[in-house]
Design an enzyme around this catalytic site. Structure first.
Site, PDB file in Angstrom:
ATOM      1  N   ASP A 162       0.833  -1.208   0.000  1.00  0.00           N
ATOM      2  CA  ASP A 162       0.000   0.000   0.000  1.00  0.00           C
ATOM      3  C   ASP A 162       0.868   1.259   0.000  1.00  0.00           C
ATOM      4  O   ASP A 162       0.690   2.149   0.819  1.00  0.00           O
ATOM      5  CB  ASP A 162      -0.942  -0.027   1.206  1.00  0.00           C
ATOM      6  CG  ASP A 162      -1.869  -1.222   1.198  1.00  0.00           C
ATOM      7  OD1 ASP A 162      -3.062  -1.042   0.949  1.00  0.00           O
ATOM      8  OD2 ASP A 162      -1.397  -2.357   1.434  1.00  0.00           O
ATOM      9  N   ASP A 191      -1.549  -2.749  -3.979  1.00  0.00           N
ATOM     10  CA  ASP A 191      -1.862  -1.318  -3.968  1.00  0.00           C
ATOM     11  C   ASP A 191      -0.603  -0.508  -4.240  1.00  0.00           C
ATOM     12  O   ASP A 191       0.122  -0.116  -3.321  1.00  0.00           O
ATOM     13  CB  ASP A 191      -2.533  -0.888  -2.663  1.00  0.00           C
ATOM     14  CG  ASP A 191      -4.004  -1.283  -2.618  1.00  0.00           C
ATOM     15  OD1 ASP A 191      -4.486  -1.919  -3.576  1.00  0.00           O
ATOM     16  OD2 ASP A 191      -4.676  -0.964  -1.624  1.00  0.00           O
ATOM     17  N   TYR A 194      -2.121   4.067  -6.474  1.00  0.00           N
ATOM     18  CA  TYR A 194      -3.333   4.783  -6.036  1.00  0.00           C
ATOM     19  C   TYR A 194      -3.777   5.827  -7.065  1.00  0.00           C
ATOM     20  O   TYR A 194      -4.409   6.822  -6.722  1.00  0.00           O
ATOM     21  CB  TYR A 194      -3.140   5.426  -4.660  1.00  0.00           C
ATOM     22  CG  TYR A 194      -3.146   4.420  -3.545  1.00  0.00           C
ATOM     23  CD1 TYR A 194      -4.300   4.145  -2.820  1.00  0.00           C
ATOM     24  CD2 TYR A 194      -1.990   3.711  -3.222  1.00  0.00           C
ATOM     25  CE1 TYR A 194      -4.310   3.206  -1.805  1.00  0.00           C
ATOM     26  CE2 TYR A 194      -1.990   2.764  -2.216  1.00  0.00           C
ATOM     27  CZ  TYR A 194      -3.155   2.520  -1.507  1.00  0.00           C
ATOM     28  OH  TYR A 194      -3.161   1.577  -0.502  1.00  0.00           O
ATOM     29  N   ASN A 228      -6.734  -3.995  -4.480  1.00  0.00           N
ATOM     30  CA  ASN A 228      -7.981  -3.415  -4.985  1.00  0.00           C
ATOM     31  C   ASN A 228      -7.751  -2.123  -5.765  1.00  0.00           C
ATOM     32  O   ASN A 228      -8.508  -1.802  -6.690  1.00  0.00           O
ATOM     33  CB  ASN A 228      -8.964  -3.174  -3.838  1.00  0.00           C
ATOM     34  CG  ASN A 228      -8.401  -2.294  -2.745  1.00  0.00           C
ATOM     35  OD1 ASN A 228      -7.386  -2.637  -2.127  1.00  0.00           O
ATOM     36  ND2 ASN A 228      -9.038  -1.165  -2.474  1.00  0.00           N
ATOM     37  N   HIS A 313      -3.558  -9.660  -0.742  1.00  0.00           N
ATOM     38  CA  HIS A 313      -3.786  -8.254  -0.401  1.00  0.00           C
ATOM     39  C   HIS A 313      -4.689  -8.091   0.817  1.00  0.00           C
ATOM     40  O   HIS A 313      -4.350  -7.376   1.755  1.00  0.00           O
ATOM     41  CB  HIS A 313      -4.358  -7.488  -1.582  1.00  0.00           C
ATOM     42  CG  HIS A 313      -4.454  -6.016  -1.312  1.00  0.00           C
ATOM     43  ND1 HIS A 313      -3.338  -5.237  -1.065  1.00  0.00           N
ATOM     44  CD2 HIS A 313      -5.523  -5.183  -1.194  1.00  0.00           C
ATOM     45  CE1 HIS A 313      -3.708  -3.988  -0.834  1.00  0.00           C
ATOM     46  NE2 HIS A 313      -5.030  -3.928  -0.894  1.00  0.00           N
ATOM     47  N   HIS A 323     -11.792  -2.465   6.991  1.00  0.00           N
ATOM     48  CA  HIS A 323     -11.783  -3.702   6.195  1.00  0.00           C
ATOM     49  C   HIS A 323     -11.949  -4.944   7.069  1.00  0.00           C
ATOM     50  O   HIS A 323     -11.456  -6.024   6.727  1.00  0.00           O
ATOM     51  CB  HIS A 323     -10.491  -3.806   5.374  1.00  0.00           C
ATOM     52  CG  HIS A 323     -10.231  -2.627   4.489  1.00  0.00           C
ATOM     53  ND1 HIS A 323     -11.147  -2.178   3.566  1.00  0.00           N
ATOM     54  CD2 HIS A 323      -9.165  -1.775   4.398  1.00  0.00           C
ATOM     55  CE1 HIS A 323     -10.656  -1.118   2.938  1.00  0.00           C
ATOM     56  NE2 HIS A 323      -9.467  -0.841   3.431  1.00  0.00           N
ATOM     57  N   VAL A 351      -5.166  -2.997   4.919  1.00  0.00           N
ATOM     58  CA  VAL A 351      -5.375  -2.177   6.114  1.00  0.00           C
ATOM     59  C   VAL A 351      -4.133  -1.310   6.297  1.00  0.00           C
ATOM     60  O   VAL A 351      -3.019  -1.824   6.385  1.00  0.00           O
ATOM     61  CB  VAL A 351      -5.615  -3.051   7.359  1.00  0.00           C
ATOM     62  CG1 VAL A 351      -5.787  -2.179   8.604  1.00  0.00           C
ATOM     63  CG2 VAL A 351      -6.825  -3.942   7.148  1.00  0.00           C
ATOM     64  N   HIS A 352      -4.328  -0.005   6.401  1.00  0.00           N
ATOM     65  CA  HIS A 352      -3.187   0.916   6.403  1.00  0.00           C
ATOM     66  C   HIS A 352      -2.629   1.077   7.814  1.00  0.00           C
ATOM     67  O   HIS A 352      -2.704   2.141   8.438  1.00  0.00           O
ATOM     68  CB  HIS A 352      -3.596   2.259   5.808  1.00  0.00           C
ATOM     69  CG  HIS A 352      -4.089   2.135   4.405  1.00  0.00           C
ATOM     70  ND1 HIS A 352      -4.912   3.047   3.816  1.00  0.00           N
ATOM     71  CD2 HIS A 352      -3.874   1.165   3.468  1.00  0.00           C
ATOM     72  CE1 HIS A 352      -5.187   2.665   2.578  1.00  0.00           C
ATOM     73  NE2 HIS A 352      -4.567   1.523   2.346  1.00  0.00           N
TER      74      HIS A 352
END
Length: 464
Positions: A162, A191, A194, A228, A313, A323, A351-352
């Site tokens: 991410d 990810d 973005y 995603n 992911h 999420h 999940v960030h």
């Protein structure tokens, strides 16, 4: 109730609390700052000088066993050559690999000329130089091939997910580059750019991301997982082909592992067998991904590649409110196999934030017994969420309380991780938050191989 009975009752209550609650939520408090993408005129996005100069150069493994490399790059003025000239450190004799180019359109964006060339029959553990952009502006890079596959071959993987292209993303990549453990290959859990967060999924942000990451991925392979944000399904602007930018820009060696799709595949590297799964492709019974994984797991030879690593992911075990339980249906399908084949570790993003689980499974449930909760399982993998690369969407800060028993450590900070394989029995894992010095391990543990040394390495058993 007497005093003794009262004390016994209190002890039972406290015991129950210990059983229900999990590991530690980090006391580290990150200063709350808005995550902002770097402007397009930032130095890290600079276009290399020269007519038709290759840009966005990146490499990944090009076969099953680590003797091939896929080299990819973009030219913008004209197609130019898809040839790669390469030579080993100990030889001046240049060899030539031929490739191909592709282009695509997305809404009102037209891509540059995207080149993909596979260099094959490389020697193990050898430094190679390579040149792209022949006939116009030539640029030179290098990479080092992995050691020959074997059970006690040490190797160091970096973990990033991410990432995006914010100021925090730049800190994450710099932190990884300066880590004294020196990752040799990045396992990227999805990810990337973005770009879909921009109006009309502005694909210019794919180009800027490619230039931003070139400083690392042109010199060491990044093993790709689709997230995603690679989907780019946008029927409102006439774009109905999922993953179009990603599949044109990032090629992987999926056919080498008999996969029918670039979204799930496997590679062997040093002493690891790495399986990449697709959270956003069909994974139910009878689907291509299901059938492939069903055949792939029995092929893993733990006497050759003792470390079995899975990348995906969307995490299966996640105690953040973001999420939450999105990976549950995939977990139900595949978790029994992960336990059966003794997967060592599963890395995910989405999940960030950061989280590491204990070795747990939740496979005992059936409609009769009603058992439906994770339990400690020495045959199960550790699940690690590493979606903390720095995306402009910011950190996931809201956690479920109390912390579940399956969660060993969690913290909402940006960072990266290192998985450092020592031999067939031991690997050292460490997570590094961006705010610390490069050598500081905010979370770490020794991982014991599930096939060769399946002892208890839980947080409660081994000092953290």
């Amino acid at each position: 109730m007497g005093v003794v009975e009262g004390l016994l009752a209190l002890a039972l209550v406290l015991s129950a609390c210990v059983m229900c609650n999990g590991g530690s939520s980090s006391p580290f408090i990150r200063k709350v700052e808005k995550t902002v993408d770097m402007p397009l005129d930032s130095d890290v996005f600079a276009v290399p000088p020269g007519y038709n100069a290759p840009q966005q150069v990146h490499i990944t493994q090009g076969d099953l066993v680590g003797k091939a490399v896929i080299v990819s790059w973009v030219t913008v003025d004209e197609p130019g050559s898809s040839e790669v000239h390469y030579w080993s450190e100990n030889s001046d004799k240049k060899k030539i690999a031929e490739g191909k180019l592709v282009t695509y359109r997305f809404f009102n964006y037209s891509s540059g000329f995207i080149h993909h060339t596979t260099i094959r029959n490389l020697e193990y553990k050898t430094k190679y130089y390579y040149e792209v952009g022949l006939g116009n502006t030539t640029r030179q890079f290098w990479f080092v091939t992995p050691p020959e596959i074997g059970p006690d071959v040490p190797y160091t993987f970096g973990l990033i997910g991410d990432l995006g292209q914010s100021f925090d993303s730049n800190k994450t990549l710099s932190h990884y580059e300066l880590n004294p453990r020196k990752g040799q290959t990045v396992l990227f859990v999805g990810d990337l750019s973005y770009a879909d967060n921009y109006p009309n999924h502005d694909n210019i942000r794919w180009d800027s991301w490619g230039r931003f990451t070139e400083r690392s991925v042109a010199y060491q392979p990044w093993i790709w997982t689709a997230g995603n944000h690679e989907n780019h399904f946008a029927p409102e602007i006439g774009e109905t082909v999922p993953f179009k930018p990603y599949t044109h820009r990032y090629h992987v060696p999926y056919k080498a592992s008999q996969s029918t799709s670039p979204f799930w595949y496997s590679i062997k590297r040093a002493s690891a067998h790495i399986i990449v799964l697709a959270s956003y492709s069909a994974y139910g019974k009878y689907t291509p991904q299901y059938k492939w994984l069903e055949k792939e797991l029995p092929k893993v030879n733990r006497t050759e590649t003792p470390w079995l690593i899975v990348l995906m992911h969307s995490p299966w075990y996640n105690s953040y409110n973001y999420h939450y339980m999105e990976g549950e249906t995939m977990r139900v399908m595949y978790e029994p196999w992960f336990v059966q084949y003794k997967v060592d570790v599963v890395f995910a993003g989405h999940v960030h934030a950061y989280e590491r689980s204990e070795r747990v499974s939740n496979v005992a449930y059936n409609i009769v017994n009603g058992l439906c909760a994770p339990v400690n399982d020495k045959s199960a993998p550790v699940y690690i969420t590493i979606g903390d690369g720095g995306t402009l969407e910011g950190l996931a800060t809201n956690m479920t309380e109390p912390q579940p028993k399956y969660s060993a450590f969690r913290e909402a900070s940006f960072g990266h991780a290192i998985f450092d394989i020592t031999n067939r029995t031991h690997a050292h894992y460490s997570w590094h938050r961006n705010q610390d010095g490069v050598a500081v391990e905010a979370d770490s543990l020794w991982s014991f191989n599930r096939y060769w040394h399946p002892v208890d390495d839980s947080t409660a058993h081994v000092s953290h």
